[in-house]
Design a protein around this motif. Structure first.
Motif, PDB file in Angstrom:
ATOM      1  N   GLY A 228     -31.370  -1.689  -3.450  1.00 40.30           N
ATOM      2  CA  GLY A 228     -30.510  -1.588  -3.898  1.00 40.30           C
ATOM      3  C   GLY A 228     -29.689  -0.864  -3.184  1.00 40.30           C
ATOM      4  N   ARG A 229     -28.127  -0.814  -4.446  1.00 39.41           N
ATOM      5  CA  ARG A 229     -27.032  -0.315  -3.844  1.00 39.41           C
ATOM      6  C   ARG A 229     -27.342   1.176  -3.808  1.00 39.41           C
ATOM      7  NH1 ARG A 229     -20.913  -2.573  -5.461  1.00 39.41           N
ATOM      8  NH2 ARG A 229     -20.272  -0.749  -4.436  1.00 39.41           N
ATOM      9  N   GLY A 230     -26.411   1.663  -2.671  1.00 40.37           N
ATOM     10  CA  GLY A 230     -26.976   3.679  -3.303  1.00 40.37           C
ATOM     11  C   GLY A 230     -25.284   3.888  -4.513  1.00 40.37           C
ATOM     12  N   ALA A 231     -25.647   4.956  -4.844  1.00 38.01           N
ATOM     13  CA  ALA A 231     -24.460   5.109  -6.169  1.00 38.01           C
ATOM     14  C   ALA A 231     -22.956   5.110  -5.800  1.00 38.01           C
ATOM     15  CB  ALA A 231     -24.557   7.125  -6.084  1.00 38.01           C
ATOM     16  N   TYR A 232     -22.517   4.551  -6.819  1.00 34.71           N
ATOM     17  CA  TYR A 232     -20.647   4.006  -6.324  1.00 34.71           C
ATOM     18  C   TYR A 232     -20.676   3.934  -7.497  1.00 34.71           C
ATOM     19  CZ  TYR A 232     -22.836  -0.278  -8.819  1.00 34.71           C
ATOM     20  OH  TYR A 232     -23.668  -1.223  -9.407  1.00 34.71           O
ATOM     21  N   LEU A 233     -18.919   4.132  -7.433  1.00 38.26           N
ATOM     22  CA  LEU A 233     -17.588   4.495  -8.198  1.00 38.26           C
ATOM     23  C   LEU A 233     -18.077   2.448  -9.343  1.00 38.26           C
ATOM     24  CD1 LEU A 233     -15.095   6.515  -6.853  1.00 38.26           C
ATOM     25  CD2 LEU A 233     -16.731   7.426  -8.774  1.00 38.26           C
ATOM     26  N   SER A 234     -17.705   3.099  -9.827  1.00 39.77           N
ATOM     27  CA  SER A 234     -17.305   1.719 -11.017  1.00 39.77           C
ATOM     28  C   SER A 234     -16.048   2.260 -12.246  1.00 39.77           C
ATOM     29  CB  SER A 234     -18.524   1.280 -12.301  1.00 39.77           C
ATOM     30  OG  SER A 234     -18.374   0.983 -13.580  1.00 39.77           O
ATOM     31  N   ASP A 235     -15.245   0.431 -12.840  1.00 32.43           N
ATOM     32  CA  ASP A 235     -14.649   1.392 -13.336  1.00 32.43           C
ATOM     33  C   ASP A 235     -14.732   1.081 -14.394  1.00 32.43           C
ATOM     34  OD1 ASP A 235     -12.014   0.694 -11.585  1.00 32.43           O
ATOM     35  OD2 ASP A 235     -12.407  -0.985 -11.268  1.00 32.43           O
ATOM     36  N   ASN A 236     -15.843   1.023 -15.154  1.00 37.10           N
ATOM     37  CA  ASN A 236     -16.573   0.417 -16.495  1.00 37.10           C
ATOM     38  C   ASN A 236     -16.715   2.024 -16.863  1.00 37.10           C
ATOM     39  OD1 ASN A 236     -15.996  -2.336 -15.899  1.00 37.10           O
ATOM     40  ND2 ASN A 236     -18.380  -2.154 -15.818  1.00 37.10           N
ATOM     41  N   HIS A 237     -16.099   3.080 -18.083  1.00 37.01           N
ATOM     42  CA  HIS A 237     -16.295   4.017 -17.960  1.00 37.01           C
ATOM     43  C   HIS A 237     -16.779   3.898 -19.273  1.00 37.01           C
ATOM     44  CE1 HIS A 237     -13.914   5.691 -14.771  1.00 37.01           C
ATOM     45  NE2 HIS A 237     -12.618   4.353 -15.225  1.00 37.01           N
ATOM     46  N   LEU A 238     -17.586   4.651 -19.554  1.00 36.64           N
ATOM     47  CA  LEU A 238     -18.446   5.408 -20.728  1.00 36.64           C
ATOM     48  C   LEU A 238     -17.928   6.161 -21.665  1.00 36.64           C
ATOM     49  CD1 LEU A 238     -21.919   5.998 -19.263  1.00 36.64           C
ATOM     50  CD2 LEU A 238     -21.101   3.993 -20.483  1.00 36.64           C
ATOM     51  N   THR A 239     -17.986   6.046 -23.049  1.00 36.60           N
ATOM     52  CA  THR A 239     -17.007   7.184 -24.695  1.00 36.60           C
ATOM     53  C   THR A 239     -17.774   7.637 -24.977  1.00 36.60           C
ATOM     54  OG1 THR A 239     -16.893   5.077 -25.954  1.00 36.60           O
ATOM     55  CG2 THR A 239     -14.903   5.573 -24.469  1.00 36.60           C
ATOM     56  N   VAL A 240     -17.016   9.059 -25.067  1.00 30.49           N
ATOM     57  CA  VAL A 240     -18.131   9.764 -26.119  1.00 30.49           C
ATOM     58  C   VAL A 240     -19.294   8.446 -27.313  1.00 30.49           C
ATOM     59  CG1 VAL A 240     -19.143  11.607 -27.610  1.00 30.49           C
ATOM     60  CG2 VAL A 240     -17.249  11.812 -25.719  1.00 30.49           C
ATOM     61  N   PRO A 241     -20.667   9.064 -27.405  1.00 29.67           N
ATOM     62  CA  PRO A 241     -20.657   8.199 -28.763  1.00 29.67           C
ATOM     63  C   PRO A 241     -19.702   8.576 -30.033  1.00 29.67           C
ATOM     64  CG  PRO A 241     -22.719   8.888 -26.924  1.00 29.67           C
ATOM     65  CD  PRO A 241     -21.091  10.004 -26.804  1.00 29.67           C
ATOM     66  N   GLU A 242     -20.298   7.148 -30.731  1.00 29.08           N
ATOM     67  CA  GLU A 242     -19.191   6.670 -31.795  1.00 29.08           C
ATOM     68  C   GLU A 242     -19.715   8.642 -32.887  1.00 29.08           C
ATOM     69  OE1 GLU A 242     -17.414   4.166 -34.040  1.00 29.08           O
ATOM     70  OE2 GLU A 242     -16.909   4.269 -31.633  1.00 29.08           O
ATOM     71  N   CYS A 243     -20.961   8.955 -33.313  1.00 30.01           N
ATOM     72  CA  CYS A 243     -20.847   9.575 -34.416  1.00 30.01           C
ATOM     73  C   CYS A 243     -20.989  11.188 -33.717  1.00 30.01           C
ATOM     74  CB  CYS A 243     -22.785  10.119 -33.901  1.00 30.01           C
ATOM     75  SG  CYS A 243     -23.560   9.559 -33.116  1.00 30.01           S
ATOM     76  N   HIS A 244     -20.370  10.691 -32.351  1.00 37.10           N
ATOM     77  CA  HIS A 244     -20.109  12.193 -32.191  1.00 37.10           C
ATOM     78  C   HIS A 244     -18.741  12.768 -31.440  1.00 37.10           C
ATOM     79  CE1 HIS A 244     -24.419  13.828 -31.924  1.00 37.10           C
ATOM     80  NE2 HIS A 244     -24.239  12.669 -30.931  1.00 37.10           N
ATOM     81  N   ALA A 245     -18.028  11.585 -31.912  1.00 40.93           N
ATOM     82  CA  ALA A 245     -16.288  11.622 -31.338  1.00 40.93           C
ATOM     83  C   ALA A 245     -15.355  12.251 -32.169  1.00 40.93           C
ATOM     84  CB  ALA A 245     -16.082  10.231 -31.131  1.00 40.93           C
TER      85      ALA A 245
END
Ligand code: PMV
Length: 338
Positions: free
Chosen positions: A321-338
């Motif tokens: 597989g591919r080595g670590a790479y940048l992506s545009d799909n940012h994660l957000t802080v889980p709802e219950c903690h936001a």
């Protein structure tokens, strides 16, 4: 390479996301000659998988660092390890901004399936981008190494050799080409291991009567492995990988008190793989610091090998597989903690 996928949102600091995969060693890393810098006693070699991805978003801002893993806020030792790693990036970037790290990890954590390698490779690439560091692939690999040694190999595409190096900047992984192959991962137990590899390495170094032979032997094995890869010799690669895996586990078992990662079911799989080999299906077994077994096979034999391994646990097949790479799909802080 960093920077292009760094975003800055209104009301929030810069953020970046990276995806990385676990890697499974074909020549094992075991033991450090510098605990703080995580410099290994010998080189190692691995395949980066195309499965079990970790996705990590680093977003700058906040009064303190915060870490969320698989939807939950994490405190204690694991969060501190993330913070210490961020501090390393901050020092280099000349920044004192805290960050929130949100990570989703598809491999079981701490079960000897290289979840920490994927985790720190993703954190290095996302963290460097979020803090605006422009780093080469080698520099990213050396940075990931400071989180978890084997993480330096997950920064590299397909197959990686981790060079021992002389210091912090020269100990990193680079790519090499290897015979066409697959890994069939058999998960027999996904529980977190009782002794971390970090602790086990120290105990092995301090108590095993065989420790003195390990580093020199591993360097010789690595050089045979590189020759096998250059010659596109799958058989030699498999034989070298299986022998070195069993040597690693023998070394770990020779610590006092003994540490045993392999379980009876793991040995049963090694036996079945030997039988398959004797029946003409070329495959070889390996295991990292846990009971789960990974089988090295040619692409055409994955179906037969997977069917056999399904008797022992959950099975999936991974290609290089591919080595670590940048992506545009940012994660957000889980709802219950936001
Ligand atoms: O990088 P660490 O500290 O998780 O150690 C990994 C050790 C092994 O997985 C057993 C071997 C290796 O080379 O990955």
């Amino acid at each position: 390479m960093n920077g292009s996928q760094t975003t800055s949102t209104a009301g929030g600091g810069a953020s970046a996301t990276a995806i990385a995969h676990p890697n499974i060693a074909l020549v094992k890393y075991w033991g450090k000659r510098d605990e703080r810098l995580i410099l290994p006693v010998a080189g190692s070699m691995s395949m980066t998988l195309d499965s079990a991805a970790t996705t990590t978003t680093v977003r700058l801002g906040g009064a303190a660092d915060a870490f969320y893993l698989n939807g939950k806020r994490v405190d204690g030792k694991a969060a501190q390890r993330v913070s210490v790693f961020l501090e390393l990036i901050r020092e280099r970037a000349g920044s004192c901004e805290c960050a929130t790290v949100v990570s989703n990890n598809r491999a079981p954590t701490g079960a000897g399936l290289a979840s920490s390698a994927a985790g720190f490779a993703a954190l290095a690439v996302a963290g460097a981008a979020a803090y605006g560091l422009q780093l080469s692939r080698e520099q990213l690999s050396a940075l990931a190494r400071r989180g978890s040694g084997s993480a330096c190999r997950s920064v590299i595409d397909r197959f990686a050799v981790w060079h021992t190096g002389a210091d912090d900047t020269s100990s990193y992984a680079t790519q090499l080409s290897a015979p066409e192959m697959r890994m069939v991962v058999c998960q027999v137990n996904s529980a977190e291991k009782a002794v971390s590899s970090r602790e086990a390495m120290l105990l092995t170094r301090d108590t095993s009567p065989f420790w003195g032979a390990w580093a020199g032997h591993t360097e010789r094995v690595l050089s045979r492995m590189i020759t096998a890869c250059e010659a596109d010799d799958f058989t030699a690669l498999g034989e070298i990988a299986e022998a070195h895996a069993l040597q690693l586990h023998a070394l770990i078992m020779s610590a006092e008190p003994a540490i045993r990662y392999l379980e009876p079911v793991s040995f049963a799989i090694f036996d079945v793989i030997k039988q398959l080999r004797e029946s003409g299906i070329e495959c070889y077994a390996t295991a990292d610091a846990g009971p789960n077994v990974v089988v090295i096979t040619r692409p055409r034999d994955t179906v037969v090998v997977s069917a056999k391994l399904a008797e022992f646990g959950a099975v999936h097949t991974a290609a290089p597989g591919r080595g670590a790479y940048l992506s545009d799909n940012h994660l957000t802080v889980p709802e219950c903690h936001a």
